[in-house]
Design a protein around this motif. Structure first.
Motif, short mmCIF file in Angstrom:
data_model
loop_
_atom_site.label_atom_id
_atom_site.label_comp_id
_atom_site.label_asym_id
_atom_site.label_seq_id
_atom_site.Cartn_x
_atom_site.Cartn_y
_atom_site.Cartn_z
N GLN A 177 71.33 34.50 0.66
CA GLN A 177 71.56 33.17 0.46
C GLN A 177 71.08 32.82 1.52
OE1 GLN A 177 72.63 32.12 -2.84
NE2 GLN A 177 72.51 34.41 -2.98
N CYS A 178 70.58 31.31 1.75
CA CYS A 178 69.85 30.84 2.56
C CYS A 178 70.65 30.01 3.43
CB CYS A 178 68.63 30.02 2.35
SG CYS A 178 67.95 29.39 3.81
N VAL A 179 71.29 30.41 4.68
CA VAL A 179 72.26 29.54 5.53
C VAL A 179 71.46 29.37 6.85
CG1 VAL A 179 74.61 29.29 6.41
CG2 VAL A 179 74.33 30.49 4.36
N ALA A 180 70.78 28.31 7.19
CA ALA A 180 69.92 28.14 8.31
C ALA A 180 70.92 27.34 9.33
CB ALA A 180 68.99 27.11 8.03
N ILE A 181 70.66 28.03 10.62
CA ILE A 181 71.52 27.35 11.79
C ILE A 181 70.82 26.65 12.76
CG2 ILE A 181 72.94 28.38 13.82
CD1 ILE A 181 73.74 30.79 12.35
N ASN A 182 71.39 25.67 13.43
CA ASN A 182 70.78 24.90 14.57
C ASN A 182 71.62 24.82 15.59
OD1 ASN A 182 68.71 23.63 13.22
ND2 ASN A 182 69.78 21.68 12.68
N VAL A 183 71.29 25.09 16.80
CA VAL A 183 71.83 25.30 17.97
C VAL A 183 71.49 23.84 18.79
CG1 VAL A 183 72.12 26.83 20.16
CG2 VAL A 183 71.53 27.77 17.87
N THR A 184 72.98 23.51 19.17
CA THR A 184 72.74 22.20 20.00
C THR A 184 73.20 22.33 21.49
OG1 THR A 184 74.83 21.73 19.12
CG2 THR A 184 73.22 20.75 18.01
N GLY A 185 72.08 22.29 22.49
CA GLY A 185 72.43 22.38 23.90
C GLY A 185 73.24 23.38 24.52
N ASP A 186 72.49 24.64 23.79
CA ASP A 186 73.21 25.97 24.52
C ASP A 186 71.95 26.87 24.69
OD1 ASP A 186 74.18 28.41 24.92
OD2 ASP A 186 76.05 27.77 23.84
N SER A 187 71.51 27.09 25.93
CA SER A 187 70.22 27.88 26.24
C SER A 187 70.46 29.26 25.57
CB SER A 187 69.96 27.64 27.64
OG SER A 187 70.93 28.13 28.19
N GLN A 188 71.53 29.92 25.71
CA GLN A 188 71.82 31.22 25.51
C GLN A 188 71.52 31.54 23.94
OE1 GLN A 188 75.17 33.40 26.30
NE2 GLN A 188 75.33 33.02 28.69
N LEU A 189 71.88 30.41 23.39
CA LEU A 189 71.76 31.01 21.68
C LEU A 189 70.30 29.99 21.10
CD1 LEU A 189 75.33 30.11 20.67
CD2 LEU A 189 74.14 32.27 20.47
N LEU A 190 69.53 29.52 21.70
CA LEU A 190 68.27 28.92 21.51
C LEU A 190 67.54 30.08 20.89
CD1 LEU A 190 66.95 26.41 24.23
CD2 LEU A 190 68.14 25.97 21.97
N GLY A 191 66.92 29.80 19.66
CA GLY A 191 66.18 31.03 19.00
C GLY A 191 67.11 31.47 17.70
N THR A 192 68.39 31.27 17.69
CA THR A 192 69.25 31.68 16.66
C THR A 192 68.95 30.60 15.50
OG1 THR A 192 70.66 32.60 18.48
CG2 THR A 192 71.74 32.06 16.20
N HIS A 193 68.55 31.18 14.53
CA HIS A 193 68.10 30.19 13.22
C HIS A 193 68.97 30.81 11.98
CE1 HIS A 193 65.29 28.27 15.83
NE2 HIS A 193 64.69 29.56 15.92
N ASP A 194 69.61 32.22 12.37
CA ASP A 194 70.26 32.45 10.97
C ASP A 194 71.60 33.29 11.32
OD1 ASP A 194 69.38 35.01 11.62
OD2 ASP A 194 67.73 34.75 10.03
N VAL A 195 72.20 33.99 10.49
CA VAL A 195 73.49 34.88 10.77
C VAL A 195 73.14 36.12 11.39
CG1 VAL A 195 73.41 35.97 8.49
CG2 VAL A 195 75.52 35.74 9.80
N ARG A 196 71.93 36.61 11.45
CA ARG A 196 71.46 37.75 11.84
C ARG A 196 71.33 37.47 13.57
NH1 ARG A 196 70.15 41.98 8.38
NH2 ARG A 196 69.79 41.19 6.34
N GLY A 197 70.89 36.29 13.81
CA GLY A 197 70.78 36.03 15.11
C GLY A 197 72.06 35.84 15.93
N LEU A 198 73.00 35.24 15.26
CA LEU A 198 74.36 34.83 15.48
C LEU A 198 75.08 36.25 15.89
CD1 LEU A 198 76.58 33.09 16.31
CD2 LEU A 198 77.10 32.58 14.06
N THR A 199 74.88 37.25 14.93
CA THR A 199 75.50 38.30 15.10
C THR A 199 75.13 39.07 16.09
OG1 THR A 199 76.00 38.21 12.68
CG2 THR A 199 76.39 40.41 13.63
N ASP A 200 73.82 39.02 16.31
CA ASP A 200 73.01 39.56 17.44
C ASP A 200 73.92 39.48 18.76
OD1 ASP A 200 71.65 41.27 15.85
OD2 ASP A 200 69.84 39.97 16.31
N TRP A 201 74.37 37.71 19.06
CA TRP A 201 74.81 37.45 20.04
C TRP A 201 76.08 37.94 20.31
CZ3 TRP A 201 78.65 33.85 20.65
CH2 TRP A 201 78.93 33.54 22.06
N LEU A 202 76.78 37.51 19.17
CA LEU A 202 78.29 38.23 19.37
C LEU A 202 78.27 39.47 19.72
CD1 LEU A 202 79.58 36.46 15.84
CD2 LEU A 202 80.37 35.71 18.46
N HIS A 203 77.51 40.56 19.07
CA HIS A 203 77.63 41.96 19.55
C HIS A 203 77.26 42.17 21.02
CE1 HIS A 203 78.34 42.73 15.04
NE2 HIS A 203 78.47 44.02 15.58
#
Length: 543
Positions: free
Chosen positions: A26-52
């Motif tokens: 299922q396509c769930v796209a992510i926008n990051v607003t004003g947070d340099s640490q998470l720039l480049g995070t566009h989906d749940v895999r990128g978000l999960t990588d950051w949390l880990h």
């Protein structure tokens, strides 16, 4: 446990057909607003990588003073819960953190219930909740507790906006207790009602609307190329969302419903508003569960209204009984019972006795709703537990649709002590939007449901709650009012503009007072023009 949790989250059910859909597709796209640490995070895999990565940094002794938490916001039915399931599946694959999912509406039932004391005597509410939920599985509870104590848990808290009257209390606990204890936390919420100051230490993310290409890809997976070519002309005619500027099909649930309705109707006579789309979708879901009597349909609408009026997601035994009495008993029955039986321990037995006095057909409707939900044959509702009864709508947006529809009928009344529409919280935001699409019936019904007349005085700061929601509600009330006083409410230019649009659309208003608010010469000129176009409007701002 991990195998069971993985299986539970690996698929989601299509809202209309009930077919299982693989969650990671299922396509769930992510926008990051004003947070340099998470720039480049566009989906749940990128978000999960950051949390880990936050966990890994702490193992190395880095970032110990940093809050490891993110708040992800998105409109109704945009894919927040799907993303949580995706995060669970990915976390289980990595086997580094233990995913613990907390649905706020379920936390709320424990927090409000008889077991409230458990939450005041433990180190945090997640631990108290897990202890209660897994009371029959002490070994599992101890494992989850140990993961939290070792700071190896990934706390996934879904639906802050479903906290109702306890929302602020729950959010403060997350911010002031869970994050300060060092837990890694991901929360989801609708944007309405989010306190930016409270969550200032959180990483902020938003779910992005589906692009045209993503919509086409999702529809192709479901309908095939020929189906997409037949459906796309309709999709391209769909309304634009007034907030995002995108077509409403950029919302994943709306897109899925459009596809399902297209399959059912073979592309003929497609709905042209979101409210009509929900009407078609709900009818399709009810048909999937078998034939419903008129009494059952009426009771279902009333139960969902009762839950929404109580700012709750979970429909309890009490709300089901109140709904039955609201539609089947004589007028004033519930008000009389509420006056006579104020204690919780007395009220439920009194409601049950009153329901037993209904006709056999009406009692059968109550019993049938319980039985259908227990057998999973009423797709609009999901069973949470049998005794005491707890159930909820398959998605909050369906509850909102039925609440708006119930208001249109004018048959129901808000509970004594409920906030009036001009002081509504953000919990009512989507119901008001759906109601607005239903036309004058919603505004006139809202006046009846709130027990109002044709004259409404909201002067001297009576507007409250979530401003956007309360202004929208007042705009709907204006459909049936003759006189409205909004003087001295600190209305700004945008709010005055929205109300001016409601004045233009209203045929019955004869007097509107907007004096003592914050608008300039340009706004005053606009109001003068409105008055010129409305000969029935004798007074506008005293003019």
């Amino acid at each position: 446990w991990a195998e069971s949790l993985g299986a539970k989250n690996a698929h989601i059910a299509d809202a209309l057909t009930g077919k299982p859909l693989e969650v990671l597709k299922q396509c769930v796209a992510i926008n990051v607003t004003g947070d340099s640490q998470l720039l480049g995070t566009h989906d749940v895999r990128g978000l999960t990588d950051w949390l880990h990565s936050m966990h890994a940094a702490r193992l190395d002794g880095k970032g110990l003073g940093e809050i490891a938490a993110a708040l992800l916001t998105a409109p109704p039915a945009a894919g927040k819960t799907t993303l949580i399931s995706q995060a669970v599946v990915l976390a289980l694959e990595r086997a580094e953190l233990v995913p613990i999912v907390i649905r706020v509406q379920l936390l709320l039932t424990r927090l409000r219930g008889a077991q409230h004391d458990e939450f005041t005597s433990t180190w945090n509410w997640v631990d108290a909740y897990l202890k209660l939920v897994h009371a029959q599985q002490p070994v599992l509870y101890r494992m989850l507790r140990q993961a939290m104590m070792a700071r190896r848990a990934l706390l996934l808290i879904d639906g802050l906006d479903e906290g109702g009257v306890n929302r602020t209390e729950i959010e403060r606990h997350i911010v002031e207790v869970l994050t300060q204890q060092g837990h890694i936390v991901l929360c989801t919420s609708r944007p309405a009602g989010v306190d930016a100051v409270r969550f200032s230490g959180f990483r902020r993310l938003q779910l992005a609307p589906l692009s045209d290409d993503q919509q086409r890809e999702a529809l192709t997976q479901r309908l095939g190329s020929a189906g997409v070519e037949a459906l796309m002309p309709f999709v391209q005619r769909m309304l634009l969302d007034v907030e995002t500027g995108e077509r409403v099909t950029a919302n994943p649930l709306v897109l899925s419903m459009v596809a399902s309705v297209f399959e059912i109707r073979k592309g003929v006579d497609m709905p042209n508003t979101i409210a009509k789309l929900y009407e078609s979708a709900s009818e399709a879901m009810l048909a999937r569960g078998g034939v419903l009597s008129t009494n059952m349909r009426t009771l279902l609408e009333a139960a969902l209204f009762e839950a929404h009026a109580a700012q709750a997601r979970v429909i309890t035994e009490e709300q089901l009984y109140r709904a039955a009495l609201a539609v089947f008993a004589s007028s004033g029955t519930i008000a009389w019972l509420d006056q006579q039986y104020r204690a919780d321990a007395e009220r439920l037995p009194a409601l049950e006795r009153a329901v037993k006095q209904l006709t056999s057909e009406e009692r059968e409707a109550v019993a049938a709703v319980r039985e259908r939900v227990a057998e999973d044959k009423l797709p609009l509702l999901s069973l949470l537990q049998i005794e005491p009864l707890q159930m909820q709508s398959s998605h909050l947006s369906f509850q909102e649709y039925f609440a708006a529809r119930a208001i249109c009928s004018g048959k129901y009344r808000f509970h004594e002590g409920s906030r009036p529409p001009w002081q509504w919280p953000a919990f009512w935001s989507n119901a008001v939007k759906l109601g607005a699409e239903m036309g004058d019936a919603f505004g006139n019904g809202l006046i009846k449901t709130a027990g109002l007349g044709e004259v409404l005085n909201l002067s001297k700061g009576k507007l409250g709650g979530d401003r956007a929601t309360s202004i929208a509600a007042v705009a709907q009330l204006m459909r049936g009012l003759k006189s409205l006083d909004l003087s001295e409410n600190k209305l700004n230019a945008n709010e005055v503009k929205e109300l001016a649009g409601a004045i233009i659309a209203n045929a019955s208003l004869t007097s509107v007072n907007l004096l003592g608010n914050h608008f300039d010469t340009k706004d005053a000129s606009m109001l003068l023009k409105v008055k010129e176009e409305k000969p029935m409007l004798r007074t506008l701002c005293g003019l």
